[in-house]
Design an enzyme around this catalytic site. Sequence first.
Site, PDB file in Angstrom:
ATOM      1  N   LEU A  73      -4.652 -11.191   3.641  1.00  0.00           N
ATOM      2  CA  LEU A  73      -4.170 -12.473   3.084  1.00  0.00           C
ATOM      3  C   LEU A  73      -4.347 -13.669   4.020  1.00  0.00           C
ATOM      4  CD1 LEU A  73      -0.899 -11.458   1.154  1.00  0.00           C
ATOM      5  CD2 LEU A  73      -3.113 -12.066   0.181  1.00  0.00           C
ATOM      6  N   CYS A 129      -0.730  -6.319  -2.712  1.00  0.00           N
ATOM      7  CA  CYS A 129      -1.700  -6.350  -1.622  1.00  0.00           C
ATOM      8  C   CYS A 129      -1.450  -5.174  -0.680  1.00  0.00           C
ATOM      9  CB  CYS A 129      -1.618  -7.655  -0.828  1.00  0.00           C
ATOM     10  SG  CYS A 129      -2.814  -7.660   0.524  1.00  0.00           S
ATOM     11  N   ASN A 191      -5.202  -3.949  -8.581  1.00  0.00           N
ATOM     12  CA  ASN A 191      -5.529  -4.353  -7.218  1.00  0.00           C
ATOM     13  C   ASN A 191      -6.300  -3.190  -6.588  1.00  0.00           C
ATOM     14  OD1 ASN A 191      -5.495  -5.518  -4.580  1.00  0.00           O
ATOM     15  ND2 ASN A 191      -3.583  -6.560  -5.077  1.00  0.00           N
ATOM     16  N   GLY A 216     -14.978  -2.305  -5.977  1.00  0.00           N
ATOM     17  CA  GLY A 216     -16.377  -2.052  -6.317  1.00  0.00           C
ATOM     18  C   GLY A 216     -16.488  -1.017  -7.426  1.00  0.00           C
TER      19      GLY A 216
END
Lengths: 303, 256
Positions: A73, A129, A191, A216
């Site tokens: 971040l 995150c 995420n 990906g």
Amino acid sequence: MSNLKVSVAGVEFKNPIIPASGAFGYGREYEQFYPLSILGGISVKGTTLHRREGNPPPRVAETPSGMLNSVGLQNGGAEKFLNYELPNLATKDTRIIANIAGATVEECAQLAGMMNGTAVDMVELNISCPNVKHGGAAFGTNPVTAAEITAAVRKATDKPLMVKLSPNVTDITEIAKAVEAAGADAVSLINTLLGMRIDIKTGRPILKNNVGGLSGPAVFPIAVRMVWQVYNAVNIPIVGMGGIATAEDVIEMMMAGAKAVQIGAALFSDPFALVKIIEGLNEYCDANGIKNLADITGTVKPW
Amino acid sequence: MYTQGRYPIIKKSAIAKGVFDFTILCPEIAAAAQAGQFAQVAADGFFLRRPISICDIDKNKGTIRLVFEVRGKGTDKISQISCGDLIDIIAPLGNGFKKIEGGKAICIGGGIGTPPMVGIAKEYGENATAISGFRNSSIAILQDDFKAMGAKTILCTDDGSAGIHGFVTDALKNVLANENADIIYACGPMGMLKAIVDIAEENGIECQVSLEQRMGCGVGACLVCACRTVKDGKEIYSHVCKDGPVFDSKEVVFGE
């Protein structure tokens, strides 16, 4: 030419293609390749109350069909976003999703409140995150804390609120239901998945943070599965993401239940991926007689 | 503007074991490129591009040269692209070296850090001193390029199998004992760069270094290629792709 418009929580997007937070900065770099106005919207780099330096390098490791990152971040903080990035983005004729993250409930609520009365179209609360020690995924892996932070941010903002979910949980539908009940207008998922690579010559992890988030095409089937599960568990709209690289992937993600999609890692292989995907969606709709792309959301016919 | 495209390789050679030299016909990239910038090169079957420094630019012919070492499977795949086939690159990226008009430059390359020194040394011609260091003579590359442009060319090897038996820092001290320079450019391992920067500072000479880091997007959006720098007295993470790869040596924090 078919209609690619989609609507998420009352916000209309000219098409469902949104670069994902963290992959696109605030648009300044990819604007060197094409105008941002072609995009449905932009989910900006995860923004925290104060400037963050992020994690030590290396922050990236390649994987089969994907990559790990541990950026942590890094960003210039809320004031810089509001004073420097947002005025620029507001001129680009695309929807602006402010992705926010904080270490505490109060910090997230304060951040969300700062978006009130600005050009931001939607707030995306990042409770997932994997690369920060405090906050982040700590909120998003437990339905009680996920609901608590969602309720606080819901109260603080007058913008549509989307909550970004972590896949690093036993049952993502529990978290989705919890944030829906707490007032989320939409959810975005997934995420990154927590991963690790080791350099066998040195015996050291490639990432200085030891672990990082996998994204990906490698994660795409997991993302489709989770979007489908959440679609069947909640009534709020879903923005699907995780490994999308082609127009066909977008169709698949929408059939699974997504109203719109976010795309990140694919940009690093091909900076024009978003342009090609939008062209591909038009071709798909024309070839299949689809008048409104939005109609395909959730149309998968499960066995 | 950044340019991405597929361009023909018009000349390819292996200039040392595992080191390849591609000349690519890409007029719009060559027209915009500066010495010290880099290209993001696609490796077929691999997810991320490989950053490779631009070795030399020929604006008249519309070509750039990429000289790179096979470090892993991705660069091995790139090395297999045949002459005449197309290579997918994004370029020119990052900031190039700053040129001091009418000045004298010392250009120092360590190992595979040598290629970007060709382009900048060429801009100084006879006013350049090119110092290159390699482990041994079998991997000593690009020495004829430096000689052809008129640069004073000094080769160093760790084992003494060619040129001076010693490090580039020894050669740099010798050069500075006899003549002045307005700027030093360097690319190579961090330890070497640190030693060069110390010598530059002792002698009060401006120094620019080209850094390397594992990279993602290559354009400054994803923030993975962080490097420790000092801005306005504060240590911050800058990014090699957009803030570099060339940095003023005073900005770089060594030792991480």
